[in-house]
Scaffold this motif. Structure first.
Motif, PDB file in Angstrom:
ATOM      1  N   THR A  16       0.836  -1.206   0.000  1.00  0.00           N
ATOM      2  CA  THR A  16       0.000   0.000   0.000  1.00  0.00           C
ATOM      3  C   THR A  16       0.871   1.257   0.000  1.00  0.00           C
ATOM      4  OG1 THR A  16      -0.312  -0.126   2.406  1.00  0.00           O
ATOM      5  CG2 THR A  16      -2.051  -1.067   1.021  1.00  0.00           C
ATOM      6  N   GLU A  17       2.025   1.207   0.655  1.00  0.00           N
ATOM      7  CA  GLU A  17       2.965   2.338   0.578  1.00  0.00           C
ATOM      8  C   GLU A  17       3.446   2.532  -0.861  1.00  0.00           C
ATOM      9  OE1 GLU A  17       4.139   4.741   2.489  1.00  0.00           O
ATOM     10  OE2 GLU A  17       3.011   4.134   4.259  1.00  0.00           O
ATOM     11  N   GLY A  18       3.782   1.431  -1.526  1.00  0.00           N
ATOM     12  CA  GLY A  18       4.242   1.517  -2.910  1.00  0.00           C
ATOM     13  C   GLY A  18       3.188   2.085  -3.842  1.00  0.00           C
ATOM     14  N   LEU A  47      18.534   9.006  -3.609  1.00  0.00           N
ATOM     15  CA  LEU A  47      18.594  10.389  -3.143  1.00  0.00           C
ATOM     16  C   LEU A  47      17.523  10.724  -2.103  1.00  0.00           C
ATOM     17  CD1 LEU A  47      19.365  12.259  -6.501  1.00  0.00           C
ATOM     18  CD2 LEU A  47      20.958  11.487  -4.717  1.00  0.00           C
ATOM     19  N   ILE A  48      16.749   9.726  -1.699  1.00  0.00           N
ATOM     20  CA  ILE A  48      15.718   9.960  -0.688  1.00  0.00           C
ATOM     21  C   ILE A  48      16.406  10.176   0.662  1.00  0.00           C
ATOM     22  CG2 ILE A  48      13.763   8.945   0.550  1.00  0.00           C
ATOM     23  CD1 ILE A  48      13.176   7.312  -1.957  1.00  0.00           C
ATOM     24  N   PRO A  49      16.072  11.253   1.365  1.00  0.00           N
ATOM     25  CA  PRO A  49      16.692  11.492   2.677  1.00  0.00           C
ATOM     26  C   PRO A  49      16.358  10.362   3.663  1.00  0.00           C
ATOM     27  CG  PRO A  49      15.513  13.442   1.907  1.00  0.00           C
ATOM     28  CD  PRO A  49      15.159  12.318   0.976  1.00  0.00           C
ATOM     29  N   ASP A  50      17.294  10.058   4.525  1.00  0.00           N
ATOM     30  CA  ASP A  50      17.113   9.029   5.543  1.00  0.00           C
ATOM     31  C   ASP A  50      16.067   9.497   6.559  1.00  0.00           C
ATOM     32  OD1 ASP A  50      17.262   7.196   7.603  1.00  0.00           O
ATOM     33  OD2 ASP A  50      19.408   7.475   7.970  1.00  0.00           O
ATOM     34  N   ARG A  86       8.759   8.273   4.370  1.00  0.00           N
ATOM     35  CA  ARG A  86       9.083   6.987   4.982  1.00  0.00           C
ATOM     36  C   ARG A  86       8.668   5.781   4.140  1.00  0.00           C
ATOM     37  NH1 ARG A  86       7.990  10.618   8.652  1.00  0.00           N
ATOM     38  NH2 ARG A  86       9.245  10.810  10.529  1.00  0.00           N
ATOM     39  N   GLY A  87       7.997   6.013   3.026  1.00  0.00           N
ATOM     40  CA  GLY A  87       7.452   4.913   2.226  1.00  0.00           C
ATOM     41  C   GLY A  87       8.498   3.924   1.747  1.00  0.00           C
ATOM     42  N   VAL A  88       9.536   4.389   1.090  1.00  0.00           N
ATOM     43  CA  VAL A  88      10.577   3.500   0.575  1.00  0.00           C
ATOM     44  C   VAL A  88      11.310   2.844   1.740  1.00  0.00           C
ATOM     45  CG1 VAL A  88      12.716   3.381  -0.759  1.00  0.00           C
ATOM     46  CG2 VAL A  88      10.792   4.721  -1.623  1.00  0.00           C
ATOM     47  N   PHE A  89      11.550   3.590   2.806  1.00  0.00           N
ATOM     48  CA  PHE A  89      12.189   3.028   3.996  1.00  0.00           C
ATOM     49  C   PHE A  89      11.354   1.875   4.556  1.00  0.00           C
ATOM     50  CE2 PHE A  89      12.542   2.931   8.642  1.00  0.00           C
ATOM     51  CZ  PHE A  89      13.895   2.698   8.795  1.00  0.00           C
ATOM     52  N   LEU A  90      10.045   2.058   4.660  1.00  0.00           N
ATOM     53  CA  LEU A  90       9.166   0.991   5.148  1.00  0.00           C
ATOM     54  C   LEU A  90       9.199  -0.223   4.229  1.00  0.00           C
ATOM     55  CD1 LEU A  90       6.034   2.955   6.399  1.00  0.00           C
ATOM     56  CD2 LEU A  90       7.543   1.515   7.767  1.00  0.00           C
ATOM     57  N   MET A  91       9.125   0.018   2.930  1.00  0.00           N
ATOM     58  CA  MET A  91       9.163  -1.099   1.982  1.00  0.00           C
ATOM     59  C   MET A  91      10.450  -1.900   2.153  1.00  0.00           C
ATOM     60  SD  MET A  91       7.476   0.337  -1.549  1.00  0.00           S
ATOM     61  CE  MET A  91       8.331   1.888  -1.628  1.00  0.00           C
ATOM     62  N   ARG A  92      11.573  -1.192   2.216  1.00  0.00           N
ATOM     63  CA  ARG A  92      12.869  -1.874   2.351  1.00  0.00           C
ATOM     64  C   ARG A  92      13.000  -2.579   3.701  1.00  0.00           C
ATOM     65  NH1 ARG A  92      16.462   2.884  -0.505  1.00  0.00           N
ATOM     66  NH2 ARG A  92      16.446   1.979  -2.596  1.00  0.00           N
TER      67      ARG A  92
END
Length: 137
Positions: A49-51, A94-97, A110-116
């Motif tokens: 759902t984040e993706g 390049l997405i900030p941490d 936080r979406g990509v961070f959550l996915m990973r």
């Protein structure tokens, strides 16, 4: 990784947040059919759902005339959710941490961070207009 994965579901969704409900229903159906654990279902639900949300909001800029294409691919070892938007793409490196102190209070990012964090592997293709979210079964 995506060798010998068969597509079990495929859907085109309008770029509206209402499409998230359809995605949730499809995830629930696929996970039940594949007899996946509740823990795996939870990780899949949040990640996918984040993706899709990112594809709608950031990729397609919430333009309902643009669609998000989602496929669920499967084999005996893996399940993959492939999400494709019609946007210009981005550089995921390049997405900030989001765990950096200066980003902790931000409401997004936080979406990509959550996915990973929740998936076994996340890959990007076509200038990151396609994301593949993999889970070991």
């Amino acid at each position: 990784m995506n060798e010998h994965l068969a597509c079990i579901y495929e859907v085109n969704l309008p770029s509206t947040l209402a499409s998230i409900i359809e995605v949730e229903n499809l995830i629930e159906k696929a996970c039940a059919e594949l007899h996946l654990s509740e823990e795996l279902f939870g990780n899949i639900l949040i990640s996918v759902t984040e993706g899709v949300n990112n594809a709608i909001l950031h990729g397609n800029k919430s333009q309902p005339v643009l669609s998000v294409h989602m496929e669920i691919l499967n084999n005996e070892d893996w399940i993959c959710f492939r999400i494709q938007d019609q946007g210009e793409g981005f550089n995921p490196d390049l997405i900030p941490d989001p765990t950096a102190p200066e980003n902790l209070l931000k409401e997004s990012g936080r979406g990509v961070f959550l996915m990973r964090s929740l998936a076994d592997e996340v890959t990007f293709e076509n200038n990151a207009t396609v994301v593949n979210i993999y889970f070991r079964r």
